[in-house]
Design a protein around this motif. Sequence first.
Motif, PDB file in Angstrom:
ATOM      1  N   LYS A  12       0.849  -1.189   0.000  1.00  0.00           N
ATOM      2  CA  LYS A  12       0.000   0.000   0.000  1.00  0.00           C
ATOM      3  C   LYS A  12       0.881   1.234   0.000  1.00  0.00           C
ATOM      4  CE  LYS A  12      -4.073   0.785   2.301  1.00  0.00           C
ATOM      5  NZ  LYS A  12      -4.918   0.732   3.491  1.00  0.00           N
ATOM      6  N   VAL A  13       0.533   2.198  -0.842  1.00  0.00           N
ATOM      7  CA  VAL A  13       1.298   3.444  -0.926  1.00  0.00           C
ATOM      8  C   VAL A  13       1.129   4.218   0.377  1.00  0.00           C
ATOM      9  CG1 VAL A  13       1.567   5.635  -2.140  1.00  0.00           C
ATOM     10  CG2 VAL A  13       1.073   3.548  -3.433  1.00  0.00           C
ATOM     11  N   GLU A  14       2.240   4.563   1.007  1.00  0.00           N
ATOM     12  CA  GLU A  14       2.212   5.315   2.260  1.00  0.00           C
ATOM     13  C   GLU A  14       2.605   6.769   2.072  1.00  0.00           C
ATOM     14  OE1 GLU A  14       4.518   3.335   5.303  1.00  0.00           O
ATOM     15  OE2 GLU A  14       2.638   2.447   5.976  1.00  0.00           O
ATOM     16  N   LYS A  15       3.401   7.052   1.034  1.00  0.00           N
ATOM     17  CA  LYS A  15       3.881   8.418   0.859  1.00  0.00           C
ATOM     18  C   LYS A  15       4.284   8.631  -0.596  1.00  0.00           C
ATOM     19  CE  LYS A  15       7.208  11.526   3.099  1.00  0.00           C
ATOM     20  NZ  LYS A  15       8.280  11.607   4.087  1.00  0.00           N
ATOM     21  N   VAL A  16       3.982   9.811  -1.123  1.00  0.00           N
ATOM     22  CA  VAL A  16       4.410  10.188  -2.465  1.00  0.00           C
ATOM     23  C   VAL A  16       5.118  11.530  -2.360  1.00  0.00           C
ATOM     24  CG1 VAL A  16       3.691  10.741  -4.813  1.00  0.00           C
ATOM     25  CG2 VAL A  16       2.463   8.987  -3.543  1.00  0.00           C
ATOM     26  N   GLU A  17       6.391  11.561  -2.772  1.00  0.00           N
ATOM     27  CA  GLU A  17       7.168  12.803  -2.771  1.00  0.00           C
ATOM     28  C   GLU A  17       7.482  13.147  -4.220  1.00  0.00           C
ATOM     29  OE1 GLU A  17      10.633  11.934  -0.450  1.00  0.00           O
ATOM     30  OE2 GLU A  17       9.592  12.184   1.447  1.00  0.00           O
ATOM     31  N   GLU A  18       6.869  14.211  -4.718  1.00  0.00           N
ATOM     32  CA  GLU A  18       7.066  14.600  -6.107  1.00  0.00           C
ATOM     33  C   GLU A  18       8.173  15.632  -6.240  1.00  0.00           C
ATOM     34  OE1 GLU A  18       3.496  15.659  -8.169  1.00  0.00           O
ATOM     35  OE2 GLU A  18       2.379  13.986  -7.302  1.00  0.00           O
ATOM     36  N   GLY A  19       9.093  15.369  -7.153  1.00  0.00           N
ATOM     37  CA  GLY A  19      10.148  16.313  -7.490  1.00  0.00           C
ATOM     38  C   GLY A  19       9.831  16.938  -8.831  1.00  0.00           C
ATOM     39  N   PRO A  20      10.752  17.724  -9.376  1.00  0.00           N
ATOM     40  CA  PRO A  20      10.500  18.376 -10.653  1.00  0.00           C
ATOM     41  C   PRO A  20      10.357  17.393 -11.814  1.00  0.00           C
ATOM     42  CG  PRO A  20      12.699  18.933  -9.801  1.00  0.00           C
ATOM     43  CD  PRO A  20      12.018  18.092  -8.782  1.00  0.00           C
ATOM     44  N   ILE A  21      11.014  16.241 -11.729  1.00  0.00           N
ATOM     45  CA  ILE A  21      10.944  15.277 -12.830  1.00  0.00           C
ATOM     46  C   ILE A  21      10.495  13.903 -12.353  1.00  0.00           C
ATOM     47  CG2 ILE A  21      12.313  14.050 -14.580  1.00  0.00           C
ATOM     48  CD1 ILE A  21      14.084  16.556 -14.705  1.00  0.00           C
ATOM     49  N   THR A  22      10.965  13.467 -11.197  1.00  0.00           N
ATOM     50  CA  THR A  22      10.619  12.142 -10.696  1.00  0.00           C
ATOM     51  C   THR A  22       9.825  12.236  -9.400  1.00  0.00           C
ATOM     52  OG1 THR A  22      12.673  11.985  -9.437  1.00  0.00           O
ATOM     53  CG2 THR A  22      12.713  11.110 -11.696  1.00  0.00           C
ATOM     54  N   ALA A  23       9.276  11.108  -8.989  1.00  0.00           N
ATOM     55  CA  ALA A  23       8.544  11.039  -7.724  1.00  0.00           C
ATOM     56  C   ALA A  23       9.017   9.812  -6.962  1.00  0.00           C
ATOM     57  CB  ALA A  23       7.052  10.955  -7.966  1.00  0.00           C
ATOM     58  N   ASN A  24       9.175   9.938  -5.655  1.00  0.00           N
ATOM     59  CA  ASN A  24       9.483   8.806  -4.783  1.00  0.00           C
ATOM     60  C   ASN A  24       8.179   8.304  -4.189  1.00  0.00           C
ATOM     61  OD1 ASN A  24      12.234   9.099  -5.190  1.00  0.00           O
ATOM     62  ND2 ASN A  24      12.525  10.338  -3.364  1.00  0.00           N
ATOM     63  N   VAL A  25       7.921   7.014  -4.347  1.00  0.00           N
ATOM     64  CA  VAL A  25       6.696   6.415  -3.830  1.00  0.00           C
ATOM     65  C   VAL A  25       7.087   5.388  -2.779  1.00  0.00           C
ATOM     66  CG1 VAL A  25       4.605   5.148  -4.408  1.00  0.00           C
ATOM     67  CG2 VAL A  25       5.580   6.750  -6.074  1.00  0.00           C
ATOM     68  N   LYS A  26       6.688   5.622  -1.522  1.00  0.00           N
ATOM     69  CA  LYS A  26       6.979   4.684  -0.427  1.00  0.00           C
ATOM     70  C   LYS A  26       5.808   3.711  -0.329  1.00  0.00           C
ATOM     71  CE  LYS A  26       9.153   5.638   3.411  1.00  0.00           C
ATOM     72  NZ  LYS A  26       9.529   6.141   4.735  1.00  0.00           N
ATOM     73  N   ILE A  27       6.141   2.409  -0.372  1.00  0.00           N
ATOM     74  CA  ILE A  27       5.124   1.367  -0.365  1.00  0.00           C
ATOM     75  C   ILE A  27       5.360   0.437   0.814  1.00  0.00           C
ATOM     76  CG2 ILE A  27       4.129  -0.548  -1.690  1.00  0.00           C
ATOM     77  CD1 ILE A  27       5.377   0.914  -4.190  1.00  0.00           C
ATOM     78  N   LYS A  28       4.332   0.224   1.622  1.00  0.00           N
ATOM     79  CA  LYS A  28       4.403  -0.729   2.744  1.00  0.00           C
ATOM     80  C   LYS A  28       4.016  -2.096   2.194  1.00  0.00           C
ATOM     81  CE  LYS A  28       3.511  -1.719   7.364  1.00  0.00           C
ATOM     82  NZ  LYS A  28       4.312  -1.440   8.490  1.00  0.00           N
ATOM     83  N   ILE A  29       4.926  -3.038   2.291  1.00  0.00           N
ATOM     84  CA  ILE A  29       4.714  -4.373   1.757  1.00  0.00           C
ATOM     85  C   ILE A  29       3.831  -5.178   2.701  1.00  0.00           C
ATOM     86  CG2 ILE A  29       5.868  -6.510   1.042  1.00  0.00           C
ATOM     87  CD1 ILE A  29       6.407  -4.038  -0.730  1.00  0.00           C
ATOM     88  N   GLU A  30       2.860  -5.904   2.101  1.00  0.00           N
ATOM     89  CA  GLU A  30       1.985  -6.762   2.887  1.00  0.00           C
ATOM     90  C   GLU A  30       2.751  -7.966   3.413  1.00  0.00           C
ATOM     91  OE1 GLU A  30      -1.292  -7.932   0.433  1.00  0.00           O
ATOM     92  OE2 GLU A  30      -2.008  -5.895   0.187  1.00  0.00           O
ATOM     93  N   ALA A  31       2.359  -8.432   4.573  1.00  0.00           N
ATOM     94  CA  ALA A  31       2.965  -9.641   5.132  1.00  0.00           C
ATOM     95  C   ALA A  31       1.876 -10.688   5.289  1.00  0.00           C
ATOM     96  CB  ALA A  31       3.602  -9.321   6.482  1.00  0.00           C
ATOM     97  N   PRO A  32       2.114 -11.926   5.174  1.00  0.00           N
ATOM     98  CA  PRO A  32       3.443 -12.462   4.877  1.00  0.00           C
ATOM     99  C   PRO A  32       3.756 -12.338   3.393  1.00  0.00           C
ATOM    100  CG  PRO A  32       1.889 -14.250   5.086  1.00  0.00           C
ATOM    101  CD  PRO A  32       1.132 -12.975   5.368  1.00  0.00           C
ATOM    102  N   ALA A  33       5.003 -12.122   3.116  1.00  0.00           N
ATOM    103  CA  ALA A  33       5.470 -12.028   1.733  1.00  0.00           C
ATOM    104  C   ALA A  33       6.401 -13.196   1.456  1.00  0.00           C
ATOM    105  CB  ALA A  33       6.185 -10.700   1.510  1.00  0.00           C
ATOM    106  N   GLU A  34       6.447 -13.614   0.212  1.00  0.00           N
ATOM    107  CA  GLU A  34       7.335 -14.698  -0.166  1.00  0.00           C
ATOM    108  C   GLU A  34       8.084 -14.291  -1.422  1.00  0.00           C
ATOM    109  OE1 GLU A  34       6.428 -18.913  -2.040  1.00  0.00           O
ATOM    110  OE2 GLU A  34       5.948 -18.858   0.094  1.00  0.00           O
ATOM    111  N   ILE A  35       9.362 -14.560  -1.455  1.00  0.00           N
ATOM    112  CA  ILE A  35      10.193 -14.232  -2.601  1.00  0.00           C
ATOM    113  C   ILE A  35      10.849 -15.520  -3.076  1.00  0.00           C
ATOM    114  CG2 ILE A  35      12.241 -12.980  -3.389  1.00  0.00           C
ATOM    115  CD1 ILE A  35      11.604 -10.877  -1.265  1.00  0.00           C
ATOM    116  N   THR A  36      10.840 -15.728  -4.386  1.00  0.00           N
ATOM    117  CA  THR A  36      11.526 -16.875  -4.967  1.00  0.00           C
ATOM    118  C   THR A  36      12.773 -16.389  -5.668  1.00  0.00           C
ATOM    119  OG1 THR A  36       9.447 -18.049  -5.306  1.00  0.00           O
ATOM    120  CG2 THR A  36      11.331 -18.791  -6.592  1.00  0.00           C
ATOM    121  N   ALA A  37      13.902 -16.956  -5.305  1.00  0.00           N
ATOM    122  CA  ALA A  37      15.169 -16.597  -5.935  1.00  0.00           C
ATOM    123  C   ALA A  37      15.646 -17.771  -6.780  1.00  0.00           C
ATOM    124  CB  ALA A  37      16.211 -16.260  -4.873  1.00  0.00           C
ATOM    125  N   VAL A  38      16.091 -17.476  -7.990  1.00  0.00           N
ATOM    126  CA  VAL A  38      16.688 -18.497  -8.842  1.00  0.00           C
ATOM    127  C   VAL A  38      18.197 -18.283  -8.784  1.00  0.00           C
ATOM    128  CG1 VAL A  38      16.861 -19.415 -11.178  1.00  0.00           C
ATOM    129  CG2 VAL A  38      14.663 -18.552 -10.341  1.00  0.00           C
TER     130      VAL A  38
END
Length: 69
Positions: A12-38
């Motif tokens: 879920k997006v928690e924060k959006v910081e807009e700059g002149p060209i780009t924006a930083n979007v902070k996202i809170k990851i849902e738990a439990p999360a699973e990642i598969t690495a190859v």
Amino acid sequence: MKISARNGLKGKVEKVEEGPITANVKIKIEAPAEITAVITKESVKDLNIKVGDEVVTIIKATEVMIGKE
């Protein structure tokens, strides 16, 4: 939304910081999360990775994208 990438983490997006060209979007990851690495079998052997081990997942990427349905 279907994409080929398998490193998607829902959150879920928690924060959006807009700059002149780009924006930083902070996202809170849902738990439990699973990642598969190859990784190589050689790496599994060298690190002695087995079920139940505590490990650190490091994501190396040139970019992070956001998808929204």
